[in-house]
Design a protein around this motif. Structure first.
Motif, PDB file in Angstrom:
ATOM      1  N   UNK A 147       0.834  -1.202   0.000  1.00  0.00           N
ATOM      2  CA  UNK A 147       0.000   0.000   0.000  1.00  0.00           C
ATOM      3  C   UNK A 147       0.866   1.248   0.000  1.00  0.00           C
ATOM      4  N   UNK A 148       1.991   1.199   0.726  1.00  0.00           N
ATOM      5  CA  UNK A 148       2.882   2.358   0.817  1.00  0.00           C
ATOM      6  C   UNK A 148       3.435   2.751  -0.550  1.00  0.00           C
ATOM      7  N   UNK A 149       3.747   1.777  -1.390  1.00  0.00           N
ATOM      8  CA  UNK A 149       4.259   2.074  -2.727  1.00  0.00           C
ATOM      9  C   UNK A 149       3.231   2.868  -3.510  1.00  0.00           C
ATOM     10  N   UNK A 150       1.988   2.424  -3.469  1.00  0.00           N
ATOM     11  CA  UNK A 150       0.924   3.136  -4.176  1.00  0.00           C
ATOM     12  C   UNK A 150       0.748   4.530  -3.587  1.00  0.00           C
ATOM     13  N   UNK A 151       0.691   4.624  -2.267  1.00  0.00           N
ATOM     14  CA  UNK A 151       0.504   5.927  -1.607  1.00  0.00           C
ATOM     15  C   UNK A 151       1.625   6.907  -1.930  1.00  0.00           C
ATOM     16  N   UNK A 152       2.867   6.445  -1.880  1.00  0.00           N
ATOM     17  CA  UNK A 152       4.022   7.331  -2.027  1.00  0.00           C
ATOM     18  C   UNK A 152       4.368   7.693  -3.461  1.00  0.00           C
ATOM     19  N   UNK A 153       4.152   6.772  -4.402  1.00  0.00           N
ATOM     20  CA  UNK A 153       4.643   6.986  -5.762  1.00  0.00           C
ATOM     21  C   UNK A 153       3.571   7.050  -6.843  1.00  0.00           C
ATOM     22  N   UNK A 154       2.381   6.517  -6.577  1.00  0.00           N
ATOM     23  CA  UNK A 154       1.412   6.375  -7.663  1.00  0.00           C
ATOM     24  C   UNK A 154       0.087   7.082  -7.436  1.00  0.00           C
ATOM     25  N   UNK A 155      -0.155   7.627  -6.264  1.00  0.00           N
ATOM     26  CA  UNK A 155      -1.391   8.370  -6.015  1.00  0.00           C
ATOM     27  C   UNK A 155      -1.035   9.845  -5.970  1.00  0.00           C
ATOM     28  N   UNK A 156      -1.061  10.488  -7.130  1.00  0.00           N
ATOM     29  CA  UNK A 156      -0.651  11.889  -7.254  1.00  0.00           C
ATOM     30  C   UNK A 156      -1.815  12.738  -7.752  1.00  0.00           C
ATOM     31  N   UNK A 157      -1.779  14.000  -7.428  1.00  0.00           N
ATOM     32  CA  UNK A 157      -2.762  14.943  -7.941  1.00  0.00           C
ATOM     33  C   UNK A 157      -2.473  15.157  -9.416  1.00  0.00           C
ATOM     34  N   UNK A 158      -3.506  14.978 -10.231  1.00  0.00           N
ATOM     35  CA  UNK A 158      -3.358  15.202 -11.674  1.00  0.00           C
ATOM     36  C   UNK A 158      -3.953  16.559 -11.994  1.00  0.00           C
TER      37      UNK A 158
END
Length: 174
Positions: A147-158
């Motif tokens: 989950x941390x990988x998604x939170x830190x690197x892949x869930x960004x404001x577009x």
């Protein structure tokens, strides 16, 4: 959903193991990144799912099914186990896929000196999450273990995500 796939995994997607149904196409990725970087013995499965009829123009299952039918007569021994092949039957390379993605990004007005083909993973994951696709679904589609990988690197404001800028400029172009 191709936006969540790595170029290096697309070239290693197993053609001979494809399981094609009306609503999905899936198969293992041979020597996927998540297998190379850990002692993980799990087989990595890349799965595409159909979109509803209102999104048929960008449905990955529909388009891949058409591609597979069209490329069938070009498959030779040199094609190996590759899903994606060139006109001469040889498998596509990571560099070839990256060049296609960069071309589409550039035609969409995206600065390819800042964003590379791998940037589409973050953009697609962020787009899905911002459109209320459940976190666990996005994590599974991206084949992330943490989950941390998604939170830190892949869930960004577009920027412009509510206007569908990424969807209209990148996803529909491909």
């Amino acid at each position: 959903m191709f936006g969540l796939a790595r170029s290096s995994d697309l070239v290693k997607w197993s053609y001979k193991s494809l399981i094609i149904t009306e609503h999905s196409i899936k198969a293992p990725v041979i020597n996927a990144k998540e297998q190379r970087n850990t002692k993980n013995a799990d087989i990595s499965i890349l799965e595409l799912t159909s979109l509803d009829e209102s999104n048929a123009s960008i449905c990955p299952v529909l388009h891949l099914s058409r591609y597979l039918k069209h490329s069938e007569q070009r498959r030779t021994a040199s094609s190996g186990d590759s899903v994606f092949i060139l006109r001469d039957g040889n498998p596509v390379s990571v560099e070839y896929i990256n060049s296609i993605v960069l071309s589409i990004l550039s035609k969409s007005g995206i600065d390819i000196t800042k964003f590379k083909s791998h940037s589409t993973r973050s953009a697609m994951a962020s787009l899905l999450l911002s459109n209320n696709v459940p976190f666990h679904v996005v994590k599974k589609l991206g084949r992330w273990k943490s989950n941390d990988t998604v939170d830190n690197f892949y869930d960004k404001k577009i920027i412009g995500e509510k206007s569908g800028g990424f969807l209209n400029n990148v996803v529909q172009l491909s």
